[in-house]
Design an enzyme around this catalytic site. Sequence first.
Site, PDB file in Angstrom:
ATOM      1  N   PRO A   1       0.798  -1.222   0.000  1.00 32.18           N
ATOM      2  CA  PRO A   1       0.000   0.000   0.000  1.00 32.18           C
ATOM      3  C   PRO A   1       0.831   1.273   0.000  1.00 32.18           C
ATOM      4  CG  PRO A   1       0.176  -0.815   2.236  1.00 32.18           C
ATOM      5  CD  PRO A   1       0.953  -1.783   1.371  1.00 32.18           C
ATOM      6  N   ASP A   2       0.295   2.277  -0.662  1.00 28.80           N
ATOM      7  CA  ASP A   2       0.804   3.622  -0.478  1.00 28.80           C
ATOM      8  C   ASP A   2       0.479   4.047   0.947  1.00 28.80           C
ATOM      9  OD1 ASP A   2       1.867   6.114  -0.915  1.00 28.80           O
ATOM     10  OD2 ASP A   2       0.588   6.597  -2.617  1.00 28.80           O
ATOM     11  N   MET A   3       1.144   5.102   1.418  1.00 28.72           N
ATOM     12  CA  MET A   3       0.867   5.593   2.759  1.00 28.72           C
ATOM     13  C   MET A   3      -0.619   5.912   2.887  1.00 28.72           C
ATOM     14  SD  MET A   3       2.664   8.725   4.826  1.00 28.72           S
ATOM     15  CE  MET A   3       1.690  10.002   4.036  1.00 28.72           C
TER      16      MET A   3
END
Length: 752
Positions: A264-266
Amino acid sequence: MRFVSLAVGAALLGAAGASSISSNVGLLKANGVALGNWEAAYEKASAFVSGLTTDQKLALITGSNVESTNGNFTPLYFLDGDMGLQDFYYVSAFSLSSALAMTWDRDAIYEQAKAVGSEFYNKGVQVVAGPTSQPLGRTPWGGRGVEGFGPDPYLNGLATGLTTKGYVDAGVIPGGKHFLLYEQETNRTSSFGSSGEGSPYSSNADDKTIHETYLWPFYDAVKNGAGAVMCAMTKVNGTMACENSDLLMKMLKTELGFPGMVWPDMNGQNSAKGSALGGEDYGSSSIWSTSTMESFLSNGTLSEARLNDMAIRNLIGYYYVNLDNGRQPTRQTTDVYVDVRANHSKLIRENGAKSMALLKNEGVLPLSKPRVMSIFGAHAGPIMGGPNSNVDVMGSGPTYQGHLATGSGSGMASMPYLITPYGALTNKAAQDGTVLRWVLNDTYSSGGGSSLVPSSTSSTAVEPSFENFATGSDICLVFINALAGEGADRTELYNADQDAMVNTVADNCNNTVAVVNTVGPRLLDQWIEHDNVTAVLYGSLLGQESGNSIVDLLYGDVNPSGRLVHTIAKNESDYNVGLCYTAQCNFTEGVYLDYRYFDAHNITPRYPFGHGLSYTTFHYSSLAIKAPSSITKAPKGNLTVGGPSDLWDVVGTVSARIANNGTLSGAEVPQLYLGFPDSADQPVRQLRGFDRVELSAGQEAVVTFNLRRRDISYWNVKTQQWMVAGGKYTVFVGGSSRDLRLNGTFFLWVGS
């Protein structure tokens, strides 16, 4: 966002509903995907995972060390980005992806990626958080378009695939991003109040739009060896991207045959259950805690098969690029002297020059030892704090008060140095005996009576102002830029101060050259028709050698060959997609982005997609088309890594003869556009081929474009397949999407 290791420590959003999937959809070896040359990596990963306990598998998928009877595994180290390693000393600062795309040069794209990958490898970093296919550039106001390869899916896809291959060949894992439909910064994490429930915006698009525009480049990434994909922090069709099983388990892992890990992205991981079932393979240990995940296993929420699949996917990319051979150097702290730059400065300088497009030239370029030259604009010179001053676009203005050669956030490079145009031009002036004057400011009007500026008319000193320096100069160079990046979208596509500077200089100098470096489409109509604006060089952000690259072009050491990867409109209102300020962002424009929209609505651009001039001229002739008379409607090949195997088959060719009929050596970029039968419901024409051919004066060559099955296919939403429409196809070959010099047709009979 930045990543330093497989350890997500950011604050995570509250739980949201997750998509559910049937038991085996998207699981390796259960999804019908033939792994091909990934098979050996799968066997190694599977063998390692088979010896792990449940706790060890959970440690593996949350970024912890694993010690088992099968051996030990240290967490992978992820880092941005495509322009070079962030946060390290003794590394190179490369051109951004948008600049590289403007080369339209397959070799340049691949070689830069391999060079970037080699620096990651030699610094002990395993995963590049890239290539950045998206943001694609749906809207010219999008802040992060500068990090990608542009809004055309075909060009973006080829560049994404070549970059992926370069990273793989350098021995590191490519981590393609952002999956999917992440096209603006505004409200990417913000609350919309009670209606939005604190969530990021949702990008809502139909199946045809997703496949033909946004998913298209990820086919290329997967086909060329992507071992990881970053799911976006936003929603797609109402569900968080990292919990969206339609995107991750069905499209990415089954339809595209992606064998690697999704991380995941942040802020992308929203809930334990949703992300585990939706298709995320790596997550935060605070969300995927041992107690939480074991409870999912015990009550049947999470199957053992899915957990095993997650663990295998965390390892398969590592084995695929042979990181298990023990040869990679150990990672040191960022400031330890480990110089990995090799001769990459030469490559950066060459690619920077290849990337800039000559939009206009009335014979003033190339320069030849001008007697008096004046340069104007903050963009010509250095920023006071040096090239590694933090480029924070949040709260900043729309321009950068110094030479802009790198992006911000995930798009920022670690500069070992920066050659500015001012520095490079000073060296050139010293060699040529040129008198050089400068005002490194966008709004400077006078010297303010400084005692350092004598008022005596017998002095050679000139009170510094745009007017005074421009008057009497043989050549005036005006440097302008546009700033945006991660965290903030653009507020304008032109700038009043910079445009006033160009006009003021041009009013007083009959040879005014504008040099533009921008993060996206930058309007020029405020001054482009000024009689004294005699040339325009236009490009993206070029990295550490930026000034040298620009000066190489200005003086003709390099003949310009860059081409636009977006349309430059005459007015902001000519673009059809702006920023979305609501919780629901509906992609109602469908596939009609950039030149596709301009063509569909017969809007005349200032400069079209694919445009770029040279110091020489080229002639096109001898169009030849070889296409099958019949073809099956749908692909029949096995499902493989990258989709159906025959989707990539070459089914036809188009060729044309290109002749350099000028007096200088140069490179031309012939482009192939294809018009589909009406039944396919496609834009007027679409890019389906290009090449970059270098020719000496008087030389000619035949350029051949391969048409793959996917290039003549459209997405059928009813059958959920790539289909070929029967009927007449129109072929156009030329120098841009509007400069179409050759055309022809072919007919296809489509059978079952």
